[in-house]
Design a protein around this motif. Structure first.
Motif, PDB file in Angstrom:
ATOM      1  N   ASP A 117      31.423  14.676 -30.183  1.00 11.21           N
ATOM      2  CA  ASP A 117      32.456  15.376 -30.940  1.00 11.21           C
ATOM      3  C   ASP A 117      32.928  14.466 -32.068  1.00 11.21           C
ATOM      4  O   ASP A 117      33.767  13.582 -31.854  1.00 11.21           O
ATOM      5  N   PRO A 118      32.405  14.637 -33.298  1.00 15.73           N
ATOM      6  CA  PRO A 118      32.774  13.737 -34.396  1.00 15.73           C
ATOM      7  C   PRO A 118      34.261  13.749 -34.719  1.00 15.73           C
ATOM      8  O   PRO A 118      34.793  12.766 -35.223  1.00 15.73           O
ATOM      9  N   GLY A 119      34.949  14.849 -34.410  1.00 19.51           N
ATOM     10  CA  GLY A 119      36.384  14.924 -34.682  1.00 19.51           C
ATOM     11  C   GLY A 119      37.191  13.945 -33.845  1.00 19.51           C
ATOM     12  O   GLY A 119      38.288  13.558 -34.211  1.00 19.51           O
ATOM     13  N   LYS A 120      36.633  13.521 -32.704  1.00 20.95           N
ATOM     14  CA  LYS A 120      37.331  12.574 -31.835  1.00 20.95           C
ATOM     15  C   LYS A 120      36.772  11.155 -31.944  1.00 20.95           C
ATOM     16  O   LYS A 120      37.243  10.263 -31.265  1.00 20.95           O
ATOM     17  N   THR A 121      35.754  10.970 -32.771  1.00 16.47           N
ATOM     18  CA  THR A 121      35.153   9.652 -32.943  1.00 16.47           C
ATOM     19  C   THR A 121      36.083   8.767 -33.765  1.00 16.47           C
ATOM     20  O   THR A 121      36.505   9.148 -34.852  1.00 16.47           O
ATOM     21  N   VAL A 122      36.399   7.600 -33.231  1.00 16.38           N
ATOM     22  CA  VAL A 122      37.242   6.632 -33.936  1.00 16.38           C
ATOM     23  C   VAL A 122      36.314   5.688 -34.687  1.00 16.38           C
ATOM     24  O   VAL A 122      35.458   5.039 -34.095  1.00 16.38           O
ATOM     25  N   ILE A 123      36.482   5.614 -35.995  1.00 20.26           N
ATOM     26  CA  ILE A 123      35.605   4.808 -36.844  1.00 20.26           C
ATOM     27  C   ILE A 123      36.432   3.736 -37.540  1.00 20.26           C
ATOM     28  O   ILE A 123      37.515   4.006 -38.050  1.00 20.26           O
ATOM     29  N   THR A 124      35.898   2.523 -37.564  1.00 23.28           N
ATOM     30  CA  THR A 124      36.493   1.440 -38.341  1.00 23.28           C
ATOM     31  C   THR A 124      35.471   0.979 -39.364  1.00 23.28           C
ATOM     32  O   THR A 124      34.327   0.678 -39.014  1.00 23.28           O
ATOM     33  N   ILE A 125      35.868   0.935 -40.626  1.00 18.93           N
ATOM     34  CA  ILE A 125      34.980   0.489 -41.697  1.00 18.93           C
ATOM     35  C   ILE A 125      35.371  -0.939 -42.063  1.00 18.93           C
ATOM     36  O   ILE A 125      36.513  -1.200 -42.442  1.00 18.93           O
ATOM     37  N   ALA A 126      34.406  -1.845 -41.936  1.00 20.58           N
ATOM     38  CA  ALA A 126      34.606  -3.247 -42.310  1.00 20.58           C
ATOM     39  C   ALA A 126      33.732  -3.519 -43.524  1.00 20.58           C
ATOM     40  O   ALA A 126      32.511  -3.607 -43.409  1.00 20.58           O
ATOM     41  N   ALA A 127      34.348  -3.621 -44.677  1.00 26.27           N
ATOM     42  CA  ALA A 127      33.605  -3.851 -45.919  1.00 26.27           C
ATOM     43  C   ALA A 127      33.895  -5.251 -46.426  1.00 26.27           C
ATOM     44  O   ALA A 127      35.039  -5.712 -46.391  1.00 26.27           O
ATOM     45  N   ASP A 128      32.859  -5.926 -46.878  1.00 28.29           N
ATOM     46  CA  ASP A 128      33.034  -7.235 -47.498  1.00 28.29           C
ATOM     47  C   ASP A 128      33.935  -7.070 -48.719  1.00 28.29           C
ATOM     48  O   ASP A 128      33.918  -6.029 -49.373  1.00 28.29           O
ATOM     49  N   LYS A 129      34.731  -8.089 -49.011  1.00 33.04           N
ATOM     50  CA  LYS A 129      35.684  -7.928 -50.113  1.00 33.04           C
ATOM     51  C   LYS A 129      35.007  -7.864 -51.472  1.00 33.04           C
ATOM     52  O   LYS A 129      35.625  -7.482 -52.449  1.00 33.04           O
TER      53      LYS A 129
END
Length: 132
Positions: free
Chosen positions: A91-103
């Motif tokens: 269920d993508p609506g309940k997926t918790v995503i964290t984006i870690a991008a290099d500065k």
């Protein structure tokens, strides 16, 4: 006349309750061990923020390298592949995503990744930053 009020019974070791307890302990140990395995991230130069907070453990961490390469769990994805990965996650609506991008990642690359997450149906998206 010999009356015995208390009969002597031979003690028995009940094995079924011991098996139940051992299986419970085994399941408990496996669940705790799975929780302790960290999501492998990349060594990135995260931007700093004075308001950075510790968030609950993310379900999926998306790393964006300096050259714009998207990496999830040591696998490289293009934006279409990333969108398909998130959509396959139950269920993508309940997926918790964290984006870690290099500065040093261009802002446009970061926005493309966020768009792919939202197109897949994910709405709970967090950004990784180092506390200053």
């Amino acid at each position: 006349m010999d009356r015995r009020y208390f009969e002597r019974k031979k003690g028995r070791v009940e094995i079924i309750p011991m098996i139940d307890i051992m299986l419970f302990l085994l399941v408990f140990f496996i669940m705790i061990t799975i929780q302790m395995i960290p999501d492998q991230g990349l060594s990135l130069q995260l931007p700093q923020s004075s308001e950075a907070k510790q968030l609950p453990r993310p379900h999926m961490t998306i790393n964006i390298q300096k050259d714009g390469t998207v990496v999830v769990k040591n696998h490289h994805y293009d934006l279409t592949g990333l969108q398909a990965l998130i959509a396959r996650d139950g269920d993508p609506g309940k997926t918790v995503i964290t984006i870690a991008a290099d500065k040093q990642v261009p802002y446009q690359d970061f926005i493309h990744v966020m768009d792919s997450c939202q197109k897949a149906g994910a709405s709970d998206i967090g950004l990784a930053a180092k506390a200053s």
